[in-house]
Design an enzyme around this catalytic site. Structure first.
Site, PDB file in Angstrom:
ATOM      1  N   LYS A  83     -31.423  39.352  39.661  1.00 52.91           N
ATOM      2  CA  LYS A  83     -31.758  39.834  38.365  1.00 52.91           C
ATOM      3  C   LYS A  83     -32.354  38.616  37.186  1.00 52.91           C
ATOM      4  O   LYS A  83     -32.318  37.591  37.809  1.00 52.91           O
ATOM      5  CB  LYS A  83     -30.449  40.148  37.648  1.00 52.91           C
ATOM      6  CG  LYS A  83     -30.758  41.065  36.093  1.00 52.91           C
ATOM      7  CD  LYS A  83     -29.190  41.477  35.771  1.00 52.91           C
ATOM      8  CE  LYS A  83     -29.359  42.080  34.372  1.00 52.91           C
ATOM      9  NZ  LYS A  83     -27.841  42.584  34.075  1.00 52.91           N
ATOM     10  N   SER A 133     -27.586  47.511  32.773  1.00 54.20           N
ATOM     11  CA  SER A 133     -28.760  46.745  32.641  1.00 54.20           C
ATOM     12  C   SER A 133     -29.338  46.453  33.969  1.00 54.20           C
ATOM     13  O   SER A 133     -30.626  46.123  34.114  1.00 54.20           O
ATOM     14  CB  SER A 133     -28.495  45.544  31.433  1.00 54.20           C
ATOM     15  OG  SER A 133     -27.841  44.668  31.962  1.00 54.20           O
ATOM     16  N   SER A 138     -22.803  46.764  33.286  1.00 61.96           N
ATOM     17  CA  SER A 138     -24.281  46.515  33.791  1.00 61.96           C
ATOM     18  C   SER A 138     -24.343  46.663  35.183  1.00 61.96           C
ATOM     19  O   SER A 138     -25.496  46.334  35.648  1.00 61.96           O
ATOM     20  CB  SER A 138     -24.986  45.434  33.323  1.00 61.96           C
ATOM     21  OG  SER A 138     -25.498  45.980  32.035  1.00 61.96           O
TER      22      SER A 138
HETATM   23  N1  GLN Z   1     -24.798  48.919  28.571  1.00 57.96           N
HETATM   24  C1  GLN Z   1     -23.854  47.985  27.862  1.00 57.96           C
HETATM   25  C2  GLN Z   1     -24.741  47.283  26.821  1.00 57.96           C
HETATM   26  O1  GLN Z   1     -25.781  47.992  26.337  1.00 57.96           O
HETATM   27  C3  GLN Z   1     -23.669  46.900  28.952  1.00 57.96           C
HETATM   28  C4  GLN Z   1     -24.517  45.833  29.205  1.00 57.96           C
HETATM   29  C5  GLN Z   1     -24.134  44.912  30.180  1.00 57.96           C
HETATM   30  O2  GLN Z   1     -23.310  44.907  30.792  1.00 57.96           O
HETATM   31  N2  GLN Z   1     -25.000  43.932  30.200  1.00 57.96           N
HETATM   32  O3  GLN Z   1     -24.201  46.372  26.046  1.00 57.96           O
END
Ligand code: GLN
Length: 494
Positions: A83, A158, A182
């Protein structure tokens, strides 16, 4: 060389079916063919990958010459996707933000150093929501990633690029980061395995921070067995991350060897009634019920449990997380981190005040979602509101943590859905932050409590003529990642 897992790659490499170099070359061919339609990778790293692969081949040859094939590490030569918020020295790291466009990492993250020591090969850096803020990769500054099962749909987020890369076999496995879901949510939407370890099990050094008390790096893989192998390689204390401990590494030791089913079925699985609620799509619920039925048949005992403060988790997260975001993103001001405004603008900037420079650089460099969270976080921390929001949210966080602790007195693992619906259409939720935030309703409590969570595929979701993947989640006690990985591995064998 299609659909290799870490395990089958290792077998093939040791049996001389292919060299690490041939494997890396074949993956770059697949990436060249598949990435334009998926946008899973933001950058690839042919030169360093081929060099690492050649080094792995030399080590394999050396081990063979010494008759020491058995000692070849599991990750030797394995092509991985990383990532783009995890640093690899000499490669770009943008966290999918314009404010970091053109930045090259000057050191290795704790996890990348460990993977280099295990002789893995890094194919490239994957697309994500900007600074990991989102559930669809639609907030990426460098274009949306697409779901390989249906390119009109999101891969989740994400870590959507990592999930899409693994699902489309553009990598053997990948690393992502999970702050509120995410890793687990994109794994579920792409039909692969995603694993978030216990908070502190894996070093966060060299992870571009989103919310430091919630962030954790973990694997996205094709099998649960691979998740265990990759986790074993990255777990452990790191002097550069004071929250990392050796408890994770100790717990990970021997995690790759699977105890017999009869032993694993001694674990009792809890079903929290607060997670099987109205907002859950009924076809998703049916798939999760299917997984439960299968596990029951395998001999697992289930028990209804209650996690009474679940309904406050999302609100709690959307106070704690932005508070930490506003603090973590303050460093991207064009002076300490991130590039200065372009030359033409810099002339004007020379006459401007420091505040003007900050405003200009951050105004240009950060996307809407990042700005929204910085504003929200600054607000909840500001004097007069701190007690009402931030401090109160911290108290709620303790209640949620205590809920899990109480539940784990009666069960060894907890089973829940991962996401309330399968992969949604690109654009469907992009302009509705609240419905996007609801994507993480089942994954966020796990981060707030610092527990390990595993997302793994169940039966696919029927849709029109085709299907979409659906996952279910296994939540474990702190440092008991082995329990949920073992349940998952037996499930996958079945
Ligand atoms: N979708 C969640 C957010 O927008 C989690 C994001 C993540 O785990 N980095 O915060």
């Amino acid at each position: 060389m299609d659909n290799l897992t870490i395990t089958s790659f290792h077998k093939g490499l040791v049996a001389r079916e292919f060299s690490a170099r041939e494997a890396a070359e074949s993956y770059f061919k697949k990436i060249a063919a598949g990435n334009p339609s998926l946008n899973a990778y933001l950058s690839t790293a042919e030169a360093s990958a081929l060099e690492a692969a050649a080094d792995a081949d030399a080590r394999v040859a050396d081990a063979r010459a010494r008759g020491a094939e058995d000692a070849i590490p599991a990750l030797m030569g394995v092509p991985l996707a990383i990532k783009d918020n995890i640093l690899i020295k000499g490669l770009p790291a943008t966290a999918a933000s314009n404010i970091l466009a053109g930045y090259t990492a000057s050191y290795d993250a704790g996890v990348t150093a460990k993977l280099k020591a295990a002789h893995a090969v890094f194919l490239g850096k994957t697309n994500m929501d900007e600074f990991a803020m989102g559930s669809s990769t639609e907030t990426s500054a460098f274009g949306i990633a697409h779901n390989p099962h249906d390119t009109d749909r999101v891969p989740g987020g994400s870590s959507g690029g990592s999930a899409a890369a693994v699902a489309a076999d553009l990598a053997v496995a990948a690393l992502g980061s999970d702050t509120g879901g995410s890793i687990r949510q994109p794994a579920s939407l792409c039909g692969i395995v995603g694993f978030k370890p216990t908070y502190g099990a894996v070093s966060r050094a060299g992870l571009i921070a989103m919310a430091s008390s919630l962030d954790q790096i973990g694997p996205l893989t094709k099998t649960v067995e691979d998740a265990a192998l990759l986790y074993e390689a990255i777990a452990g204390a790191d002097p550069l991350d004071a929250t990392s401990t050796d408890e994770g590494a100790l717990a990970a030791r021997g995690i790759a060897s699977l105890p017999p089913l009869a032993e694993v079925t001694r674990l009792t699985i809890g079903l929290p009634k607060e997670y099987f609620v109205d907002g859950l799509d009924k076809d998703v619920a049916a798939r999760v019920e299917g997984a439960i039925a299968k596990l029951k048949k395998m001999g697992f005992a289930f028990k209804e449990i209650s996690l009474p403060h679940t309904r406050y988790a999302l609100s709690c997260y959307y106070i704690v997380m932005p508070a930490e975001v506003s603090s973590n993103l303050a460093r991207f001001d064009g002076i300490r981190y991130a590039r200065m405004p372009k030359v033409a603008e810099a002339v004007a900037v020379r006459e401007a005040s420091l505040m003007d420079i900050y405003l200009k650089q951050r105004g240009l460099g950060l996307g809407t979602e990042a700005k929204r969270r910085v504003l929200l976080g600054t607000f909840v921390l500001s004097s007069g509101y701190y007690d009402a929001y931030y401090e109160k949210a911290q108290r709620v966080r303790t209640l949620i943590t205590n809920d899990f602790a109480a539940a784990f007195e009666g069960v060894d693992a907890i089973l829940t859905p991962v996401a309330p619906s399968p992969a949604f259409k690109i654009g469907e939720k992009a302009n509705d932050p609240l419905s996007m935030y609801l994507e993480d309703i089942f994954t966020i409590p796990v981060n707030l409590a610092g527990l390990p969570g595993l997302s793994l595929p169940t039966e696919p979701y029927p849709l029109g003529g085709g299907t979409l993947p659906v996952g279910f989640q296994l939540i474990g006690k702190k440092w008991h990642e082995a329990d949920i990985l073992n349940i998952g591995r037996h499930y996958e064998r079945n």
